[in-house]
Design an enzyme around this catalytic site. Structure first.
Site, PDB file in Angstrom:
ATOM      1  N   SER A 194       1.139  -1.227   0.105  1.00  0.00           N
ATOM      2  CA  SER A 194      -0.140  -0.180   0.352  1.00  0.00           C
ATOM      3  C   SER A 194       0.972   1.300  -0.211  1.00  0.00           C
ATOM      4  O   SER A 194      -0.112   2.367  -0.020  1.00  0.00           O
ATOM      5  CB  SER A 194      -0.617   0.168   1.051  1.00  0.00           C
TER       6      SER A 194
ATOM      7  N   HIS B  56      -1.494  -2.878  -7.355  1.00  0.00           N
ATOM      8  CA  HIS B  56      -2.632  -2.053  -5.775  1.00  0.00           C
ATOM      9  C   HIS B  56      -3.581  -2.777  -6.238  1.00  0.00           C
ATOM     10  O   HIS B  56      -4.418  -1.947  -6.735  1.00  0.00           O
ATOM     11  CB  HIS B  56      -1.914  -0.715  -5.735  1.00  0.00           C
TER      12      HIS B  56
ATOM     13  N   GLU C 113      -3.992   0.011  -8.492  1.00  0.00           N
ATOM     14  CA  GLU C 113      -2.291   1.105  -8.915  1.00  0.00           C
ATOM     15  C   GLU C 113      -1.781   0.785 -10.127  1.00  0.00           C
ATOM     16  O   GLU C 113      -1.262  -0.888  -8.898  1.00  0.00           O
ATOM     17  CB  GLU C 113      -2.724   1.959  -7.621  1.00  0.00           C
TER      18      GLU C 113
ATOM     19  N   ASN D  61      -3.109   5.715  -1.195  1.00  0.00           N
ATOM     20  CA  ASN D  61      -3.452   6.307   0.328  1.00  0.00           C
ATOM     21  C   ASN D  61      -3.053   7.200   0.890  1.00  0.00           C
ATOM     22  O   ASN D  61      -2.508   7.774   2.194  1.00  0.00           O
ATOM     23  CB  ASN D  61      -3.080   5.004   0.294  1.00  0.00           C
TER      24      ASN D  61
HETATM   25  P1  NAI Z   1      -3.080  -9.676   6.918  1.00  0.00           P
HETATM   26  O1  NAI Z   1      -2.625  -9.178   7.803  1.00  0.00           O
HETATM   27  O2  NAI Z   1      -5.200 -10.039   6.133  1.00  0.00           O
HETATM   28  O3  NAI Z   1      -3.114 -10.937   5.706  1.00  0.00           O
HETATM   29  C1  NAI Z   1      -1.470  -9.920   6.211  1.00  0.00           C
HETATM   30  C2  NAI Z   1      -0.700 -12.508   5.485  1.00  0.00           C
HETATM   31  O4  NAI Z   1      -0.045 -12.511   5.235  1.00  0.00           O
HETATM   32  C3  NAI Z   1      -1.489 -13.040   6.456  1.00  0.00           C
HETATM   33  O5  NAI Z   1      -1.877 -14.431   5.972  1.00  0.00           O
HETATM   34  C4  NAI Z   1      -0.662 -13.604   6.838  1.00  0.00           C
HETATM   35  O6  NAI Z   1      -0.556 -14.666   7.846  1.00  0.00           O
HETATM   36  C5  NAI Z   1       0.975 -12.940   5.951  1.00  0.00           C
HETATM   37  N1  NAI Z   1       2.432 -12.926   6.858  1.00  0.00           N
HETATM   38  C6  NAI Z   1       2.400 -12.078   7.431  1.00  0.00           C
HETATM   39  N2  NAI Z   1       3.710 -12.261   7.693  1.00  0.00           N
HETATM   40  C7  NAI Z   1       4.864 -12.882   7.056  1.00  0.00           C
HETATM   41  C8  NAI Z   1       5.627 -13.149   6.672  1.00  0.00           C
HETATM   42  N3  NAI Z   1       6.821 -12.382   7.592  1.00  0.00           N
HETATM   43  N4  NAI Z   1       5.511 -14.616   5.926  1.00  0.00           N
HETATM   44  C9  NAI Z   1       4.972 -15.100   5.153  1.00  0.00           C
HETATM   45  N5  NAI Z   1       3.759 -14.695   5.295  1.00  0.00           N
HETATM   46  C10 NAI Z   1       2.896 -13.706   5.985  1.00  0.00           C
HETATM   47  O7  NAI Z   1      -3.071  -8.324   6.096  1.00  0.00           O
HETATM   48  P2  NAI Z   1      -3.281  -7.460   4.605  1.00  0.00           P
HETATM   49  O8  NAI Z   1      -5.075  -6.202   4.872  1.00  0.00           O
HETATM   50  O9  NAI Z   1      -4.695  -9.113   3.142  1.00  0.00           O
HETATM   51  O10 NAI Z   1      -2.611  -6.650   3.904  1.00  0.00           O
HETATM   52  C11 NAI Z   1      -1.309  -7.620   2.777  1.00  0.00           C
HETATM   53  C12 NAI Z   1      -1.001  -6.688   1.813  1.00  0.00           C
HETATM   54  O11 NAI Z   1      -1.632  -6.015   1.287  1.00  0.00           O
HETATM   55  C13 NAI Z   1      -0.114  -5.744   2.714  1.00  0.00           C
HETATM   56  O12 NAI Z   1       0.975  -5.101   1.828  1.00  0.00           O
HETATM   57  C14 NAI Z   1      -1.128  -4.261   2.665  1.00  0.00           C
HETATM   58  O13 NAI Z   1      -0.511  -3.372   2.842  1.00  0.00           O
HETATM   59  C15 NAI Z   1      -1.571  -4.441   1.403  1.00  0.00           C
HETATM   60  N6  NAI Z   1      -3.129  -3.839   1.458  1.00  0.00           N
HETATM   61  C16 NAI Z   1      -3.629  -3.632   2.520  1.00  0.00           C
HETATM   62  C17 NAI Z   1      -5.095  -3.374   2.083  1.00  0.00           C
HETATM   63  C18 NAI Z   1      -6.083  -3.361   3.050  1.00  0.00           C
HETATM   64  O14 NAI Z   1      -7.668  -2.622   3.256  1.00  0.00           O
HETATM   65  N7  NAI Z   1      -6.340  -4.654   4.064  1.00  0.00           N
HETATM   66  C19 NAI Z   1      -5.366  -2.440   0.927  1.00  0.00           C
HETATM   67  C20 NAI Z   1      -4.438  -3.087  -0.184  1.00  0.00           C
HETATM   68  C21 NAI Z   1      -3.354  -2.871  -0.169  1.00  0.00           C
END
Ligand code: NAI
Length: 280
Positions: free
Chosen positions: A117, A138, A150, A188
């Site tokens: 993000s 993104h 994006e 963002n």
């Molecule tokens: P989340 O917290 O829901 O999921 C993260 C996932 O990554 C989990 O499955 C976790 O087990 C895994 N994980 C965490 N650390 C890890 C590691 N060191 N190695 C392997 N797996 C690992 O997070 P979310 O919301 O899905 O975000 C993921 C990405 O997408 C981030 O970069 C975030 O900035 C981006 N993003 C999030 C949005 C949102 O609204 N939540 C929207 C657009 C992008």
């Protein structure tokens, strides 16, 4: 076009993108961290696809979909992918470590797309074996409903990579917008400081959670108030983005609100933890 796709991470975004790709007849392998996460991911994707069927009234053959979907904790050593989509925690060191960890599963043609993000695409590209093939894609939450992607090339990304990813977004029914690699991209850089300011308003007791959200819904025509939106995005994700904006610009206007930091320390992450500014 891409057909053999690896998704790393199975949180909000990893699952959302997996559901979208499966609904578009693509082959998806999703790598998760624990055996428990295999079942949880499967169950959540069934729920998401069922919702999609109800909303779009398009029939989906679940057996056929699951013949194209593989959720694993370890990849087969001989696997290679056309596209890797990384959706792990918003932390640069972790994202770079994952790029190195999966180096055996890529070829000189594999495009690596990160869903970051706010973090530097160029920094990640410099870690990847083929820097011209790394790009930011993104997607937004909820993936099924949000039209925008994006598309963020680094200064090392080739035009061929940009074009292939652009066409891929169109194939998925999304509307891509090209953005230069800069902290927070477009959405963002505008949205998360607004959320941070809403948390600051709450912290200084200018108004309650409900009043802040009503004000922005009724006065600015936002479909969701900023604090409800923070809970949807995840307060940890919002804090990581503020930290990335602050550390990469050293501009005090991006300083994360202290209350946002306390919410994350207290694990009040929003919808995903059941408690944030609201209770779920
Ligand atoms: P989340 O917290 O829901 O999921 C993260 C996932 O990554 C989990 O499955 C976790 O087990 C895994 N994980 C965490 N650390 C890890 C590691 N060191 N190695 C392997 N797996 C690992 O997070 P979310 O919301 O899905 O975000 C993921 C990405 O997408 C981030 O970069 C975030 O900035 C981006 N993003 C999030 C949005 C949102 O609204 N939540 C929207 C657009 C992008």
């Amino acid at each position: 076009m891409f057909n053999n796709i690896l998704i790393i991470g199975s949180g909000t975004m990893g699952q959302g993108v997996a559901t979208l790709l499966l609904s578009k007849s693509l082959n998806v392998t999703q790598v998760v961290r624990t055996p428990d996460a295999v079942k949880i991911t499967h169950d959540n994707i069934i729920k998401a696809l069922t919702k999609l069927v109800r909303r779009t009234k398009v029939d989906i053959d679940f057996n056929e979909v699951f013949s194209r979907f593989n959720v694993v904790t370890e990849l087969d050593l001989n696997s290679k992918f056309d596209l890797v989509f990384e959706a792990i925690v918003e932390d640069l060191a972790s994202k770079k470590a994952i790029i190195e960890k999966y180096d055996n599963y890529i070829t000189a043609d594999t495009i690596w797309a990160t869903n970051t993000s706010s973090l530097s695409i160029t920094d990640m590209a410099a870690t990847y074996s083929y820097p011209d093939k790394l790009i930011g894609l993104h997607f937004f939450n909820p993936v099924a409903n949000m039209e925008l992607v994006e598309v963020i090339p680094s200064i090392l990304t080739s035009e061929d990579t940009v074009n292939r990813c652009w066409d891929f977004c169109i194939q998925l029914g999304k509307s891509p917008v090209r953005v230069e690699d800069n902290p927070g991209f477009i959405v963002n850089r505008l949205l998360i400081p607004m959320i941070n300011e809403a948390v600051g308003i709450l912290e200084s007791r200018v108004a309650t959670v409900e009043e802040i959200d009503s004000a922005m819904k009724l006065g600015a025509h936002h479909p969701l108030g900023p604090l409800a939106l923070a809970d949807l995005i995840g307060n940890d994700v919002c804090l990581s983005i503020m930290n990335a904006l602050y550390s990469s610009t050293c501009d005090s206007k991006y300083r994360p609100s202290y209350l946002l930091q306390k919410m994350v320390s207290a694990k009040k992450l929003g919808r995903k933890s059941g408690q944030g500014f609201y209770t779920y």
